[in-house]
Design a protein around this motif. Sequence first.
Motif, short mmCIF file in Angstrom:
data_model
loop_
_atom_site.label_atom_id
_atom_site.label_comp_id
_atom_site.label_asym_id
_atom_site.label_seq_id
_atom_site.Cartn_x
_atom_site.Cartn_y
_atom_site.Cartn_z
N ARG A 89 -26.03 -4.11 13.80
CA ARG A 89 -25.66 -4.28 15.03
C ARG A 89 -24.58 -3.79 15.53
O ARG A 89 -24.09 -3.71 16.75
N VAL A 90 -23.67 -3.19 14.79
CA VAL A 90 -22.53 -2.32 15.08
C VAL A 90 -22.62 -1.02 14.03
O VAL A 90 -23.05 -0.91 13.04
N TRP A 91 -22.49 0.10 14.84
CA TRP A 91 -22.38 1.49 14.30
C TRP A 91 -21.35 2.33 15.05
O TRP A 91 -20.55 2.06 15.78
N GLY A 92 -21.32 3.47 14.20
CA GLY A 92 -20.15 4.21 14.91
C GLY A 92 -20.95 5.43 15.89
O GLY A 92 -21.83 5.94 15.52
N GLN A 93 -20.03 5.68 16.86
CA GLN A 93 -20.82 6.85 17.63
C GLN A 93 -20.59 8.11 17.14
O GLN A 93 -21.28 8.84 17.25
N LYS A 94 -19.56 8.41 16.27
CA LYS A 94 -19.53 9.64 15.74
C LYS A 94 -19.32 9.50 14.23
O LYS A 94 -18.65 8.46 13.69
N ILE A 95 -19.87 10.55 13.39
CA ILE A 95 -19.83 10.45 12.04
C ILE A 95 -19.26 11.86 11.61
O ILE A 95 -19.87 12.91 12.28
N VAL A 96 -18.37 12.10 10.71
CA VAL A 96 -17.95 13.13 10.27
C VAL A 96 -17.64 13.41 8.85
O VAL A 96 -17.36 12.58 7.98
N PHE A 97 -18.27 14.58 8.30
CA PHE A 97 -18.31 15.00 6.97
C PHE A 97 -17.35 16.23 6.74
O PHE A 97 -17.56 17.07 7.53
N CYS A 98 -16.69 16.13 5.59
CA CYS A 98 -15.81 17.01 5.12
C CYS A 98 -15.96 17.51 3.88
O CYS A 98 -16.03 16.56 2.94
N LYS B 181 -20.32 -18.97 3.52
CA LYS B 181 -20.10 -19.78 5.06
C LYS B 181 -19.86 -18.57 5.65
O LYS B 181 -20.42 -18.30 7.02
N VAL B 182 -19.22 -17.46 5.43
CA VAL B 182 -18.80 -16.06 6.07
C VAL B 182 -20.08 -15.54 6.51
O VAL B 182 -20.37 -14.73 7.42
N VAL B 183 -20.88 -15.36 5.20
CA VAL B 183 -22.42 -14.79 5.55
C VAL B 183 -23.23 -15.52 6.53
O VAL B 183 -23.92 -14.91 7.45
N ASP B 184 -23.23 -16.77 6.35
CA ASP B 184 -24.20 -17.74 7.35
C ASP B 184 -23.51 -17.54 8.74
O ASP B 184 -24.45 -17.24 9.73
N ASP C 289 -24.58 -3.63 19.32
CA ASP C 289 -25.66 -3.94 19.80
C ASP C 289 -25.75 -5.38 20.72
O ASP C 289 -26.04 -6.51 20.21
N THR C 290 -25.11 -5.22 21.78
CA THR C 290 -24.49 -6.46 22.77
C THR C 290 -25.76 -7.51 23.05
O THR C 290 -25.55 -8.67 23.08
N GLY C 291 -27.20 -6.94 23.16
CA GLY C 291 -28.09 -7.86 23.42
C GLY C 291 -28.45 -8.70 22.20
O GLY C 291 -28.99 -9.86 22.28
N ASN C 292 -27.83 -8.52 20.93
CA ASN C 292 -28.45 -9.28 19.86
C ASN C 292 -26.99 -9.83 19.19
O ASN C 292 -27.04 -10.22 17.79
N ILE C 293 -25.95 -9.77 19.83
CA ILE C 293 -24.59 -10.39 19.12
C ILE C 293 -24.27 -11.36 19.91
O ILE C 293 -24.01 -11.44 21.13
N ALA C 294 -23.97 -12.60 19.33
CA ALA C 294 -23.85 -14.12 20.10
C ALA C 294 -22.29 -13.95 20.32
O ALA C 294 -21.41 -13.16 19.64
N CYS D 96 -24.65 -13.84 9.98
CA CYS D 96 -26.05 -13.72 10.24
C CYS D 96 -26.37 -14.41 11.73
O CYS D 96 -27.09 -13.91 12.56
N ARG D 97 -25.56 -15.76 11.74
CA ARG D 97 -25.87 -16.29 13.00
C ARG D 97 -25.55 -15.31 14.21
O ARG D 97 -26.07 -15.31 15.28
N LYS D 98 -24.21 -14.97 14.36
CA LYS D 98 -23.89 -14.21 15.09
C LYS D 98 -24.45 -13.00 15.62
O LYS D 98 -24.46 -12.40 16.47
N ASN D 99 -25.21 -12.21 14.33
CA ASN D 99 -25.93 -11.10 14.59
C ASN D 99 -27.30 -11.30 14.76
O ASN D 99 -28.18 -10.27 14.57
N ASN D 100 -27.91 -12.40 14.91
CA ASN D 100 -29.21 -12.64 15.17
C ASN D 100 -30.06 -12.17 13.79
O ASN D 100 -31.07 -11.43 13.85
N ILE D 101 -29.70 -12.54 12.78
CA ILE D 101 -30.37 -11.88 11.42
C ILE D 101 -30.85 -13.18 10.46
O ILE D 101 -30.09 -14.44 10.34
N ARG D 102 -32.15 -13.26 10.27
CA ARG D 102 -32.41 -14.27 9.42
C ARG D 102 -32.30 -13.95 8.06
O ARG D 102 -32.34 -12.79 7.51
N TYR D 103 -32.10 -15.24 7.40
CA TYR D 103 -31.76 -14.92 5.72
C TYR D 103 -32.43 -15.98 5.11
O TYR D 103 -32.52 -17.18 5.53
#
Length: 339
Positions: A126-135, A195-198, A334-339, A201-208
């Motif tokens: 639900r969250v990613w980086g716009q840019k990735i850099v390898f060195c 509790k943190v996992v729960d 991923d704003t459409g799926n983050i509470a 998952c709730r905030k990110n619309n993930i079933r577990y």
Amino acid sequence: MESIIQTTEGYEVTKHPFLQNSDQVLPLLISPTSPEVSLKEWIQAHKEEFEQDLLKHGGILFRGFKINTVADFNDFMCSFDTAPLPYMFRSSPRHELDNKIRNIYTSTIYPNERTINMHNESSYSRVWGQKIVFCCIVPAKEGGETPIADSRRVLQDISPELADKFRQKGVMYRRNLLPDLGMPWQEVFQTDDMKVVDETCRKNNIRYELLGENHMVIEWVKAAIVKHPVTQEETWFNHAFFFHRFSRYEELELSHDDFFPSEYLTSETFFGDGTEITSAEYNEIKAAYQKNMIAFPYQQGDIIFLDNMLAAHGRNPYKGDRTIATAIIEAVYDTGNIA
């Protein structure tokens, strides 16, 4: 295409597509004309131009700028307005290369004799980086390239019928989180507090589902084809291929017709409605990646700078030591799926 010399206060670089006799523009190669050229100073003087080049080409290879240590790379990353992001909701093991430098990681720790299939970093999340850099700090003795592919061209080489199917349905991800199988849920979520996992998952619309104290299955749906937030171009941005069970089958030298229990698969992908991505459809995606893949041997100090939504990457098998530092910047949600 002829090299273009860019001059700023006495600092000069050459610029041209890496493959000069091809219609392939990924990556753009930028090199200094003398050892005195500072990449950090050049970037700071050409930020707008750099951003335009990155959008056009999807990725840039900086070569010859004498960035040979993790500290050098971290100093270069300070050229940008955002600090490197922490690696959350993990799908592979990584660690920071220097405990005094935050969020500069090793590239994925994975057996060196294996291939890492093409993907866009954290496109499953639900969250990613716009840019990735390898060195490249230490190039492999043999192999170890980071293949890259223009995700816009990959999409163009997927049939309209299959692309429309993914547009309409999206992609469903399913992961088995087990210590002895892949990654435990504690490492994926970077906590041992359920509790943190729960809440995550709730905030990110993930079933577990917890199938045991250390066995968790998680499942969620995302778009497979997205529009780039700046250019508005459609791009193939997902882990449908990399996380598909056939990727694991091929790694184990199994045929697609073989049976392998789902509970022993670290990941699986389906269409968003839960229906199967068939062998033929998987192979079509694979062929689109292969058609557009570019790989070249690393030189020490090479920096591969990718727009993560425009360019996919992978890793070839290698021999010998290999150290590739990795940083991810500019969080996208991923704003459409983050509470």
